[in-house]
Write a protein that holds these residues in place. Structure first.
Motif, PDB file in Angstrom:
ATOM      1  N   PRO A  11      31.033  36.689  24.784  1.00 51.16           N
ATOM      2  CA  PRO A  11      32.117  36.845  23.807  1.00 51.16           C
ATOM      3  C   PRO A  11      32.944  38.093  24.089  1.00 51.16           C
ATOM      4  O   PRO A  11      32.455  39.072  24.655  1.00 51.16           O
ATOM      5  N   GLN A  12      34.209  38.039  23.695  1.00 54.96           N
ATOM      6  CA  GLN A  12      35.084  39.200  23.740  1.00 54.96           C
ATOM      7  C   GLN A  12      35.697  39.387  22.352  1.00 54.96           C
ATOM      8  O   GLN A  12      35.996  38.411  21.665  1.00 54.96           O
ATOM      9  N   VAL A  13      35.867  40.618  21.966  1.00 57.08           N
ATOM     10  CA  VAL A  13      36.378  40.949  20.639  1.00 57.08           C
ATOM     11  C   VAL A  13      37.840  41.363  20.763  1.00 57.08           C
ATOM     12  O   VAL A  13      38.183  42.224  21.573  1.00 57.08           O
ATOM     13  N   TYR A  14      38.696  40.736  19.954  1.00 53.38           N
ATOM     14  CA  TYR A  14      40.121  41.027  19.954  1.00 53.38           C
ATOM     15  C   TYR A  14      40.555  41.384  18.536  1.00 53.38           C
ATOM     16  O   TYR A  14      39.980  40.886  17.562  1.00 53.38           O
ATOM     17  N   PRO A  15      41.578  42.207  18.404  1.00 47.74           N
ATOM     18  CA  PRO A  15      42.113  42.457  17.057  1.00 47.74           C
ATOM     19  C   PRO A  15      42.760  41.191  16.503  1.00 47.74           C
ATOM     20  O   PRO A  15      43.455  40.466  17.225  1.00 47.74           O
ATOM     21  N   LEU A  16      42.513  40.917  15.244  1.00 48.62           N
ATOM     22  CA  LEU A  16      43.103  39.751  14.588  1.00 48.62           C
ATOM     23  C   LEU A  16      44.483  40.157  14.077  1.00 48.62           C
ATOM     24  O   LEU A  16      44.608  40.815  13.048  1.00 48.62           O
ATOM     25  N   LEU A  17      45.502  39.766  14.824  1.00 46.96           N
ATOM     26  CA  LEU A  17      46.863  40.149  14.470  1.00 46.96           C
ATOM     27  C   LEU A  17      47.253  39.531  13.128  1.00 46.96           C
ATOM     28  O   LEU A  17      46.829  38.420  12.798  1.00 46.96           O
ATOM     29  N   PRO A  18      48.059  40.241  12.342  1.00 44.49           N
ATOM     30  CA  PRO A  18      48.426  39.725  11.010  1.00 44.49           C
ATOM     31  C   PRO A  18      49.058  38.342  11.058  1.00 44.49           C
ATOM     32  O   PRO A  18      48.774  37.491  10.208  1.00 44.49           O
TER      33      PRO A  18
ATOM     34  N   LEU B 161      51.770  45.889  31.501  1.00 46.79           N
ATOM     35  CA  LEU B 161      50.323  46.038  31.584  1.00 46.79           C
ATOM     36  C   LEU B 161      49.857  45.882  33.034  1.00 46.79           C
ATOM     37  O   LEU B 161      50.482  45.159  33.825  1.00 46.79           O
ATOM     38  N   THR B 162      48.785  46.538  33.365  1.00 41.29           N
ATOM     39  CA  THR B 162      48.234  46.435  34.719  1.00 41.29           C
ATOM     40  C   THR B 162      47.508  45.101  34.879  1.00 41.29           C
ATOM     41  O   THR B 162      47.158  44.431  33.900  1.00 41.29           O
ATOM     42  N   LEU B 163      47.263  44.710  36.136  1.00 31.70           N
ATOM     43  CA  LEU B 163      46.546  43.468  36.394  1.00 31.70           C
ATOM     44  C   LEU B 163      45.138  43.517  35.820  1.00 31.70           C
ATOM     45  O   LEU B 163      44.602  42.508  35.369  1.00 31.70           O
ATOM     46  N   LYS B 164      44.511  44.680  35.842  1.00 33.64           N
ATOM     47  CA  LYS B 164      43.170  44.817  35.260  1.00 33.64           C
ATOM     48  C   LYS B 164      43.218  44.554  33.754  1.00 33.64           C
ATOM     49  O   LYS B 164      42.363  43.852  33.195  1.00 33.64           O
ATOM     50  N   GLU B 165      44.220  45.107  33.081  1.00 26.62           N
ATOM     51  CA  GLU B 165      44.342  44.904  31.638  1.00 26.62           C
ATOM     52  C   GLU B 165      44.646  43.435  31.317  1.00 26.62           C
ATOM     53  O   GLU B 165      44.105  42.878  30.353  1.00 26.62           O
ATOM     54  N   ILE B 166      45.491  42.823  32.143  1.00 33.62           N
ATOM     55  CA  ILE B 166      45.815  41.412  31.917  1.00 33.62           C
ATOM     56  C   ILE B 166      44.585  40.544  32.144  1.00 33.62           C
ATOM     57  O   ILE B 166      44.303  39.624  31.374  1.00 33.62           O
ATOM     58  N   GLY B 167      43.823  40.832  33.204  1.00 36.40           N
ATOM     59  CA  GLY B 167      42.608  40.069  33.480  1.00 36.40           C
ATOM     60  C   GLY B 167      41.591  40.193  32.363  1.00 36.40           C
ATOM     61  O   GLY B 167      40.935  39.215  31.990  1.00 36.40           O
ATOM     62  N   ASP B 168      41.471  41.401  31.808  1.00 33.94           N
ATOM     63  CA  ASP B 168      40.541  41.591  30.686  1.00 33.94           C
ATOM     64  C   ASP B 168      41.009  40.800  29.464  1.00 33.94           C
ATOM     65  O   ASP B 168      40.189  40.221  28.732  1.00 33.94           O
ATOM     66  N   HIS B 169      42.306  40.777  29.236  1.00 37.19           N
ATOM     67  CA  HIS B 169      42.829  40.051  28.075  1.00 37.19           C
ATOM     68  C   HIS B 169      42.594  38.550  28.212  1.00 37.19           C
ATOM     69  O   HIS B 169      42.257  37.869  27.233  1.00 37.19           O
ATOM     70  N   LEU B 170      42.732  38.031  29.432  1.00 35.66           N
ATOM     71  CA  LEU B 170      42.580  36.595  29.663  1.00 35.66           C
ATOM     72  C   LEU B 170      41.134  36.175  29.879  1.00 35.66           C
ATOM     73  O   LEU B 170      40.842  34.981  29.940  1.00 35.66           O
ATOM     74  N   GLY B 171      40.228  37.147  30.019  1.00 36.58           N
ATOM     75  CA  GLY B 171      38.825  36.809  30.224  1.00 36.58           C
ATOM     76  C   GLY B 171      38.501  36.422  31.647  1.00 36.58           C
ATOM     77  O   GLY B 171      37.575  35.639  31.897  1.00 36.58           O
ATOM     78  N   HIS B 172      39.259  36.969  32.628  1.00 35.34           N
ATOM     79  CA  HIS B 172      38.964  36.681  34.028  1.00 35.34           C
ATOM     80  C   HIS B 172      37.706  37.431  34.473  1.00 35.34           C
ATOM     81  O   HIS B 172      37.441  38.545  34.027  1.00 35.34           O
ATOM     82  N   ARG B 173      36.955  36.822  35.371  1.00 33.92           N
ATOM     83  CA  ARG B 173      35.755  37.468  35.879  1.00 33.92           C
ATOM     84  C   ARG B 173      36.085  38.533  36.920  1.00 33.92           C
ATOM     85  O   ARG B 173      35.335  39.479  37.115  1.00 33.92           O
ATOM     86  N   SER B 174      37.177  38.372  37.648  1.00 34.75           N
ATOM     87  CA  SER B 174      37.563  39.332  38.678  1.00 34.75           C
ATOM     88  C   SER B 174      39.078  39.409  38.725  1.00 34.75           C
ATOM     89  O   SER B 174      39.792  38.548  38.171  1.00 34.75           O
ATOM     90  N   THR B 175      39.587  40.415  39.422  1.00 35.69           N
ATOM     91  CA  THR B 175      41.034  40.590  39.532  1.00 35.69           C
ATOM     92  C   THR B 175      41.653  39.565  40.468  1.00 35.69           C
ATOM     93  O   THR B 175      42.883  39.411  40.483  1.00 35.69           O
ATOM     94  N   GLU B 176      40.848  38.858  41.260  1.00 39.64           N
ATOM     95  CA  GLU B 176      41.389  37.852  42.166  1.00 39.64           C
ATOM     96  C   GLU B 176      42.162  36.790  41.396  1.00 39.64           C
ATOM     97  O   GLU B 176      43.202  36.316  41.845  1.00 39.64           O
ATOM     98  N   ALA B 177      41.628  36.386  40.247  1.00 38.63           N
ATOM     99  CA  ALA B 177      42.291  35.349  39.462  1.00 38.63           C
ATOM    100  C   ALA B 177      43.580  35.852  38.826  1.00 38.63           C
ATOM    101  O   ALA B 177      44.445  35.061  38.459  1.00 38.63           O
ATOM    102  N   THR B 178      43.732  37.184  38.707  1.00 38.88           N
ATOM    103  CA  THR B 178      44.894  37.757  38.043  1.00 38.88           C
ATOM    104  C   THR B 178      45.998  38.116  39.031  1.00 38.88           C
ATOM    105  O   THR B 178      47.145  38.306  38.625  1.00 38.88           O
ATOM    106  N   ARG B 179      45.664  38.173  40.311  1.00 45.65           N
ATOM    107  CA  ARG B 179      46.629  38.630  41.312  1.00 45.65           C
ATOM    108  C   ARG B 179      47.873  37.761  41.368  1.00 45.65           C
ATOM    109  O   ARG B 179      48.947  38.228  41.727  1.00 45.65           O
ATOM    110  N   THR B 180      47.732  36.478  41.029  1.00 52.59           N
ATOM    111  CA  THR B 180      48.890  35.582  41.121  1.00 52.59           C
ATOM    112  C   THR B 180      50.043  36.036  40.234  1.00 52.59           C
ATOM    113  O   THR B 180      51.212  35.763  40.530  1.00 52.59           O
ATOM    114  N   TYR B 181      49.736  36.769  39.158  1.00 57.33           N
ATOM    115  CA  TYR B 181      50.795  37.193  38.248  1.00 57.33           C
ATOM    116  C   TYR B 181      51.582  38.383  38.779  1.00 57.33           C
ATOM    117  O   TYR B 181      52.609  38.745  38.209  1.00 57.33           O
TER     118      TYR B 181
END
Length: 407
Positions: A286-293, A367-387
């Motif tokens: 699981p990952q915890v995210y803020p519940l936006l209003p 946002l950096t690729l690391k931050e984007i990958g964390d937000h999307l729940g990627h296991r590694s940065t390889e999946a985020t590099r396409t962006y």
């Protein structure tokens, strides 16, 4: 259950004294538990009485569509209204399926026992998710049916047979990436088949899929203005719009996958702490995210006004009986219909397109690729590099780089 539906003593006695009373009452209770309305159950109750009287003693051994059609003919002979036949079939078939008396039609596959063993191996030995097993099973089953249609035995398969399968355009008009995917999963299946002595041990190694170049394509993300149009068309009070708005927000703001939305439970939303816990499939945690209003408002409105009373813990439930949790396919249908309704032309119009839109928006926000990958729940940065290919600000900086006197 009969007492709740029938107010007349004569009608109650007629239903209770007719054949299969316990089976009918048990099914009606099931329909009530899954959210069927009173009037729909009244219709079911009356139609099942006809079915019980028309069924013979062999019904417990199973009934197929031909047998049900024959019953429908007899039913129409008593009352030939315009909708009688369709209503009788639509009500009787789920009842027979509930009782285990329905013979599901199936495309025969002589390799079915081997396919079942392969699915068990994927589940027990490899730990694949149910969605992965279903997807791989369908691909392998298509291949086995193709082999059966051509009288090809697994023990006699040659690499030329595998080549013939991939170049058979009538069986599957595939693109390059799909061919690569199918080649990889067939190689996996044939390695398992070889371990069971079903085919030659070197057959899997002979499969060569087309080369797919890393970062060879752009993400198929709709423009963020189109995403805003999707959200704007769901601000109405219709139940389907209220539910669609909550689903679209989860997909586009949190970048959730369709299965993650379909399996989201009530206990994963913490209203007091203002957080939402999403179980990311690829990370398997699981990952915890803020519940936006705005998201909290959309979810609360759906849960308070639209969501039916049901024992299921999942948040998103069907609006019509039987009221069960939405599937991944249902999530796709909801999103796709909104794209079509607004006439938005995109390469793909499913939930994953909104996930790509979310990532592209985060890139635009810096946002950096690391931050984007964390937000999307990627296991590694390889999946985020396409962006990185849609980070136009960074690409312009590269394009404007002046070598100066180094040239």
């Amino acid at each position: 259950m009969f007492e709740k539906l029938l107010s007349s003593a004569t009608a109650l006695r007629r239903h209770q004294d007719a054949p299969l009373a316990a089976e009918r009452e048990r099914y009606l209770q099931h329909c009530s538990d899954t959210g069927a309305t009173y009037w729909s159950m009244r219709i079911k109750c009356n139609e099942l009485l006809w079915a019980a009287r028309l069924l013979d003693g062999d019904a417990r051994n199973g009934l197929d569509m031909d047998g049900l059609e024959a019953l429908a003919d007899r039913r129409v002979a008593f009352q030939n209204a315009g909708t009688t036949r369709r209503r009788f079939i639509n009500i009787t078939r789920p009842w027979l399926r509930f009782l285990g008396w329905w013979n599901e039609p199936a495309v025969p596959c002589k390799f079915q026992d081997k396919l079942d063993l392969y699915c068990l191996w994927m589940r027990d030995e490899r730990g694949f998710t149910n969605s992965t097993i279903v997807g791989w099973r369908c691909r392998v089953r298509d291949f086995l049916i193709w082999c059966d249609a051509g009288n090809r035995e697994l023990q006699l398969l040659q690499p030329s047979d595998i080549d013939a399968y991939f170049i058979d355009d009538l069986a599957h008009p595939w693109g390059r990436r799909t061919v690569a995917t199918v080649a990889a999963l067939l190689k996996n299946f044939l390695r398992f088949a070889a371990s069971q002595s079903w085919c030659h041990s070197q057959l899997a190694d002979a499969i060569r899929g087309p080369r797919i170049y890393a970062q060879g394509s752009l993400p198929y993300a709709p423009d963020w203005r189109d995403v805003q149009k999707l959200l704007a068309c769901t601000v109405f009070d219709a139940p389907q719009d209220i539910r669609a708005r909550a689903i679209l927000m989860l997909l586009s703001i949190y970048g959730m996958r369709a299965t993650e939305v379909a399996t989201l439970r009530l206990d994963q939303v913490d209203w007091q702490q203002h957080v939402i816990r999403i179980f990311r499939l690829k990370r398997r945690q699981p990952q915890v995210y803020p519940l936006l209003p705005s998201v909290a408002e959309a979810l609360a409105r759906y849960i308070d006004i639209v969501r039916p009373s049901t024992p299921y813990p999942e948040i998103f439930i069907g609006l019509h009986s039987p009221r069960r949790p939405l599937t991944r396919a249902a999530i796709y249908k909801i999103v796709s219909s909104k794209f079509l309704e607004l006439g938005i032309k995109v390469v793909h119009r499913g939930p994953h397109a909104l996930r790509h839109a979310c990532a592209t928006r985060l890139v635009a926000d810096g946002l950096t690729l690391k931050e984007i990958g964390d937000h999307l729940g990627h296991r590694s940065t390889e999946a985020t590099r396409t962006y990185a290919k849609v980070d136009f600000t960074a690409l312009r900086e590269v394009g404007d780089f002046d070598l100066g006197e180094l040239l």
